[in-house]
Design an enzyme around this catalytic site. Sequence first.
Site, short mmCIF file in Angstrom:
data_model
loop_
_atom_site.label_atom_id
_atom_site.label_comp_id
_atom_site.label_asym_id
_atom_site.label_seq_id
_atom_site.Cartn_x
_atom_site.Cartn_y
_atom_site.Cartn_z
CG ASP A 91 -2.02 0.89 0.96
OD1 ASP A 91 -2.13 1.73 -0.07
OD2 ASP A 91 -2.88 1.02 2.00
CB ALA A 92 3.47 2.09 -2.10
CE LYS A 93 -3.98 4.81 -0.50
NZ LYS A 93 -3.52 4.17 0.49
NE ARG A 94 6.49 4.78 -3.11
CZ ARG A 94 6.11 4.67 -1.74
NH1 ARG A 94 4.90 5.23 -1.24
NH2 ARG A 94 7.06 4.23 -1.00
CB THR A 122 -2.25 1.43 -3.58
OG1 THR A 122 -1.15 1.51 -2.62
CG2 THR A 122 -3.22 -0.07 -2.81
#
Lengths: 272, 272
Positions: A91-94, A122
């Site tokens: 869950d990194a939202k890069r 993510t």
Amino acid sequence: MNYQALSAAIKAKKSYLCVGLDTDLAKLPKHLLGDPDPVFAFNKAIIDATAEYAVAYKPNIAFYEAQGPRGWESLQKTLDYIPKDCFTIADAKRGDIGNTSGLYARAFFDKSAAGLDFDAITVSPYMGHDSVQPFLDYPGKWVILLALTSNAGSADFQRQLVDNETQELYETVIEKAQSWATHEQLMFVVGATQAEQIAHVRELAPRHFLLVPGVGAQGGSLEQVSKNGLTPDGGLLVNASRSILYASSGSDFAQAAAAEAKVMQQEMAGYL
Amino acid sequence: MNYQALSAAIKAKKSYLCVGLDTDLAKLPKHLLGDPDPVFAFNKAIIDATAEYAVAYKPNIAFYEAQGPRGWESLQKTLDYIPKDCFTIADAKRGDIGNTSGLYARAFFDKSAAGLDFDAITVSPYMGHDSVQPFLDYPGKWVILLALTSNAGSADFQRQLVDNETQELYETVIEKAQSWATHEQLMFVVGATQAEQIAHVRELAPRHFLLVPGVGAQGGSLEQVSKNGLTPDGGLLVNASRSILYASSGSDFAQAAAAEAKVMQQEMAGYL
């Protein structure tokens, strides 16, 4: 892990529970703090206690990054410890321009680079198709694209009316992204606090898995999410983090986590 | 570094050049590969060679993250080595729910956490106000919010018409964000490949600094960016990465980088 294997795991375990490993050094039971790697020691105990009830684990990268190189090592050990029959999500939202997204993809998908080989990551859609494609270029790996998030700020931009006022931005994200990848490589994040929208997202994306955070500490309803989001193949990964990890702050934290995960799994079994 | 100090540095050095430290192990001169930390050895030489011409340095976090804990150590050493009169930017494009953004802020702003104390971080706006606020809660630190990026995919969502068809999404981002923070804590990313939009962004945000990537390898024009974006206080940080870092692939890479940075600085001096 591919679509068929994930669907089979959901049916075998009668669960679509994802355990969020938001492991916060400040919240760990006191007796673990003497361990050489208290974050890994905690995660190991949580994984042992919940693997029977969960089909996926989702380390929240911020919690590891905030500890520098040591946090990165705890993350590597945690990922290696997760049973191979569980789906793993960074869950990194890069999301960045192409060559940079390519390096983030290498960081999280290619074990020879940074010691990590997650199944999925993510990704934020704001920079568009060419910021997402480098993640999709890894065969067998998944992108989980932010669509409608669980926080109040989701109203600021995700719910703006676009495209001749006919739909909201998050709907455009879901529609466009389906031309980038099939349901076998692409999922969407939809917050459980937006349960009334989940039925609508399910119409827009009939077969794509949805990763649903926001049940538990954030207040979303598992029943509503499940009724609106389940498909014949499963189609949901419902995440719980704090409600499981910190079910007890004492030496019985792992048993308390197992009990909490079991309650969720049993409720899920009823909806499947 | 605050707004006044940054403006003063630009005037003193006659430069608004930001050197992007997108340091790629695969592109380093061969003679550095025997060094115990070739990434830091390269960055150190680049910083020594360009500090006279640059007011800011921007490590691109993906390049460090793709090397795991070792990359994180190279990043720490690099940040410590950057002269204190230069502005430092973590190009990380983070953004998550409040408690998680708070941990990313700690990772990049609080030296006691992960050994890093950048002046600024790039943040994606997709999740809205409460995903940005935790970064703003650090006094003296800056958020550089993605508005209109330099890549082709910027057309996918950033340029969607919103708000009764009166403006594009990136304009809404710029307008809303100005209610979150002043020009003393908030900048915007606007790609140099969108030079015709920079004049318009300058109308929307008369005093906010703009971080402008995309000059050099991506093809944006320094002249057009400067004419459309400069303010009496400076108001621009123009980034160049690959065109400086890899000006030569030989043992003269640092001299070649200095020469390239000097050409940009001298062109900038003419526009100031």
